[in-house]
Design a protein around this motif. Structure first.
Motif, PDB file in Angstrom:
ATOM      1  N   ALA A 207      42.501  39.590  44.350  1.00 36.27           N
ATOM      2  CA  ALA A 207      41.957  38.728  43.301  1.00 36.27           C
ATOM      3  C   ALA A 207      42.942  38.556  42.148  1.00 36.27           C
ATOM      4  CB  ALA A 207      40.633  39.307  42.792  1.00 36.27           C
ATOM      5  N   VAL A 208      43.618  39.622  41.766  1.00 36.43           N
ATOM      6  CA  VAL A 208      44.624  39.523  40.707  1.00 36.43           C
ATOM      7  C   VAL A 208      45.743  38.590  41.131  1.00 36.43           C
ATOM      8  CG1 VAL A 208      46.400  40.828  39.465  1.00 36.43           C
ATOM      9  CG2 VAL A 208      44.102  41.768  39.695  1.00 36.43           C
ATOM     10  N   GLN A 209      46.158  38.697  42.375  1.00 38.25           N
ATOM     11  CA  GLN A 209      47.224  37.829  42.887  1.00 38.25           C
ATOM     12  C   GLN A 209      46.814  36.363  42.858  1.00 38.25           C
ATOM     13  OE1 GLN A 209      48.308  37.494  47.224  1.00 38.25           O
ATOM     14  NE2 GLN A 209      50.021  38.758  46.549  1.00 38.25           N
ATOM     15  N   ARG A 210      45.544  36.085  43.144  1.00 39.49           N
ATOM     16  CA  ARG A 210      45.070  34.697  43.170  1.00 39.49           C
ATOM     17  C   ARG A 210      44.501  34.222  41.839  1.00 39.49           C
ATOM     18  NH1 ARG A 210      44.180  32.912  48.420  1.00 39.49           N
ATOM     19  NH2 ARG A 210      43.834  30.904  47.410  1.00 39.49           N
ATOM     20  N   GLY A 211      44.467  35.098  40.837  1.00 34.50           N
ATOM     21  CA  GLY A 211      43.915  34.714  39.543  1.00 34.50           C
ATOM     22  C   GLY A 211      42.409  34.587  39.528  1.00 34.50           C
ATOM     23  N   GLN A 212      41.709  35.327  40.377  1.00 34.84           N
ATOM     24  CA  GLN A 212      40.246  35.285  40.451  1.00 34.84           C
ATOM     25  C   GLN A 212      39.687  36.439  39.615  1.00 34.84           C
ATOM     26  OE1 GLN A 212      39.870  35.608  44.702  1.00 34.84           O
ATOM     27  NE2 GLN A 212      40.068  33.398  45.032  1.00 34.84           N
ATOM     28  N   VAL A 213      39.361  36.134  38.371  1.00 38.09           N
ATOM     29  CA  VAL A 213      38.977  37.169  37.416  1.00 38.09           C
ATOM     30  C   VAL A 213      37.689  37.868  37.847  1.00 38.09           C
ATOM     31  CG1 VAL A 213      38.397  37.645  35.009  1.00 38.09           C
ATOM     32  CG2 VAL A 213      40.139  35.931  35.566  1.00 38.09           C
ATOM     33  N   GLY A 214      36.720  37.112  38.325  1.00 37.18           N
ATOM     34  CA  GLY A 214      35.434  37.696  38.706  1.00 37.18           C
ATOM     35  C   GLY A 214      35.568  38.719  39.824  1.00 37.18           C
ATOM     36  N   TRP A 215      36.301  38.347  40.882  1.00 40.06           N
ATOM     37  CA  TRP A 215      36.496  39.283  41.990  1.00 40.06           C
ATOM     38  C   TRP A 215      37.312  40.492  41.560  1.00 40.06           C
ATOM     39  CZ3 TRP A 215      33.789  39.749  46.140  1.00 40.06           C
ATOM     40  CH2 TRP A 215      33.181  38.645  46.734  1.00 40.06           C
ATOM     41  N   ALA A 216      38.276  40.288  40.675  1.00 37.85           N
ATOM     42  CA  ALA A 216      39.091  41.416  40.203  1.00 37.85           C
ATOM     43  C   ALA A 216      38.237  42.423  39.440  1.00 37.85           C
ATOM     44  CB  ALA A 216      40.230  40.906  39.324  1.00 37.85           C
ATOM     45  N   LEU A 217      37.398  41.937  38.534  1.00 42.37           N
ATOM     46  CA  LEU A 217      36.528  42.839  37.772  1.00 42.37           C
ATOM     47  C   LEU A 217      35.535  43.551  38.700  1.00 42.37           C
ATOM     48  CD1 LEU A 217      35.787  40.652  34.621  1.00 42.37           C
ATOM     49  CD2 LEU A 217      37.348  42.599  34.801  1.00 42.37           C
ATOM     50  N   ALA A 218      35.010  42.820  39.678  1.00 47.75           N
ATOM     51  CA  ALA A 218      34.066  43.433  40.615  1.00 47.75           C
ATOM     52  C   ALA A 218      34.754  44.532  41.434  1.00 47.75           C
ATOM     53  CB  ALA A 218      33.484  42.370  41.539  1.00 47.75           C
TER      54      ALA A 218
END
Length: 482
Positions: A207-218
């Motif tokens: 998620a961090v690599q793709r810039g997906q903040v929601g998935w990263a926090l989850a």
């Protein structure tokens, strides 16, 4: 007569045709950037992936198998078969390259012919084959990160339920307490939480690599919850394995996008470590026992493991070559099994092992079985390391860290041979991931700047091709034509 007068009605100069075609393309309306595009983006975020859905369902049934009992096993079998049916168009292409991994369940099924309990061996071998099949299918998912998200969701649901409704169990020489979750096995709870932690961190990294903040926090939030469960369980094997798994994940993420040379050096160093570890297997087992006793207030036998291994040596000596048959020992009514259950205080008279993968295989399948399993794992490891050197990706890094976590625990736990068990699926899926994850595997990785620059001229040429092509077919009118 001028050049324009030579052309008939409706005809156009090739040069004018080219300019007009380009202008027509530039005059096309730009894609919408308003509410329609935002709505489409949200729809893509919630779109379900078939591999992710099956991954979630399978691991929920695996993790809650103790609570679901026979119904859970039946539902799991149906889900695995349905997953295979959903992929039937490419099922042959998935299984053929991975045939060598099916040798292990094939040998387990073959043990029916010399098993001391043929009916039970046949039943457990078929369940084991289904479990391995599930791992092979997951390894070939077109979107491996959807599989990881499904698994992470299942592990998080189980750990949260264990924290909410679980209980403590006695542990240690001083009569301490450890968190065991929804069962009496603190090692099982710690294994589940540690595995889920690795997968959750893998989801967060993607998620961090793709810039997906929601998935990263989850992902990071789930990892914190699962680390609390691992620490509360006081399991030496899970914590030690988790430490190696986290180091592997961090190291692989740091180097997988570097040059081939650096990856080859890392793989060479890892191979040396594996060879040294295999050569000093007994010494490492002793060190793990002593470390567990010092760090986690355990007795020097790691809760009776040394006596289990002593009895296993006697059982192996009785049938050394082919063993007693796949899962033909831990059966109610067997005198030796009943005695070990009584010694360990297992009132349920089931769900037990010799807490050593090699010893467990020797008792069940003998030296022929152990050599078969070792050769299969070595082939899988070789393919996995070669794939990491030549064509690495983030999904491969996650699978390799999971596999290392499982391998580190083999001296003090039985890993990878239990039917309908989550670690068995993960072990075989990790070994099979060396053979690719489908056509879309590279689509999940961001393209490098060099690749984008190399593809840019080709795209622009394809855009202009419709306008250029007519000019190649037309010739300028000559004086004679005039």
């Amino acid at each position: 007569m001028t050049h324009f007068e030579q052309l008939g009605p409706g005809q156009m100069s090739p040069r004018l045709r080219l300019v007009t075609a380009v202008d027509d393309q530039s005059a096309r309306p730009a894609p919408s950037t308003g509410p329609a595009r935002r709505l489409a983006a949200r729809a893509r975020l919630v779109r379900l992936d078939v591999d992710g859905v099956f991954s979630l369902l399978m691991f929920l049934l695996l993790l809650f198998s103790l609570q679901l009992g026979t119904l859970g096993a039946a539902l799991l079998s149906l889900v695995i078969l349905a997953y295979g049916a959903a992929l039937w168009r490419r099922l042959w292409a998935v299984l053929v390259p991975r045939t060598f991994l099916l040798v292990v369940p094939g040998f387990a099924l073959l043990s029916v012919f010399w098993s001391q309990a043929p009916g039970d061996s046949a039943k457990f071998a078929l369940e084991f084959a289904l479990t391995v099949l599930a791992g092979l299918l997951l390894s070939a998912a077109r979107n491996p990160h959807a599989v990881f998200r499904g698994m992470a969701g299942a592990f998080l649901i189980y750990v949260c339920a264990a924290i909410a409704f679980g209980h403590q169990t006695a542990v240690g020489a001083q009569g301490g307490q450890a968190f065991s979750g929804l069962s009496d096995g603190k090692n099982l709870l710690a294994d589940i939480a540690a595995t889920g932690l690795l997968i959750s961190l893998g989801v967060a990294a993607h998620a961090v690599q793709r810039g997906q903040v929601g998935w990263a926090l989850a992902g990071f939030g789930a990892a914190l919850v699962q680390f609390y469960a691992v620490a509360s369980a006081h399991s030496a094997g899970a914590l030690l394995g988790l430490g190696f798994g986290l180091m592997a994940l961090a190291g692989l993420l740091a180097v997988y996008r570097t040059g081939v040379g650096l990856r080859a050096i890392l793989v060479g160093f890892l191979c040396v470590c594996l060879v040294v570890g295999a050569a000093s297997y007994e010494w490492l087992s002793t060190q793990l026992i002593e470390l567990g006793a010092d760090l986690f207030d355990k007795d020097p036998t790691l809760t009776g493991r040394t006596y289990l291994w002593y009895r296993a040596d006697q059982l192996i000596a009785e049938r050394p070559l082919l063993g007693r048959g796949f899962y033909a020992f831990w059966l109610q009514g067997d005198t030796d099994a009943e005695g070990l259950w009584r010694y360990a205080g297992i009132t349920s008279r089931g769900g037990f092992s010799f807490h050593n993968t090699g010893v467990e295989i020797l008792v069940q399948l003998g030296w022929f079985g152990l050599v078969t399993v070792l050769l299969t794992v070595l082939i899988g490891l070789g393919l996995l390391l070669r794939r990491f050197i030549r064509r690495p990706n983030l999904a491969l890094c996650i699978w390799m860290s999971i596999l290392l976590y499982e391998l580190v625990r083999t001296p003090i736990e039985a890993v990878g041979m239990a039917p309908f068990y989550f670690s068995t699926i993960l072990t075989f899926a990790a070994l099979a991931s060396a053979l690719g994850s489908g056509k879309a595997e590279t689509a999940s990785e961001p393209a490098s700047d060099e690749r984008r620059r190399a593809r840019a001229p080709d795209r622009s040429r394809r855009l202009l091709e419709p306008a250029i092509a007519p000019s190649r077919r037309l010739r300028a009118p000559t004086v004679e034509q005039a």
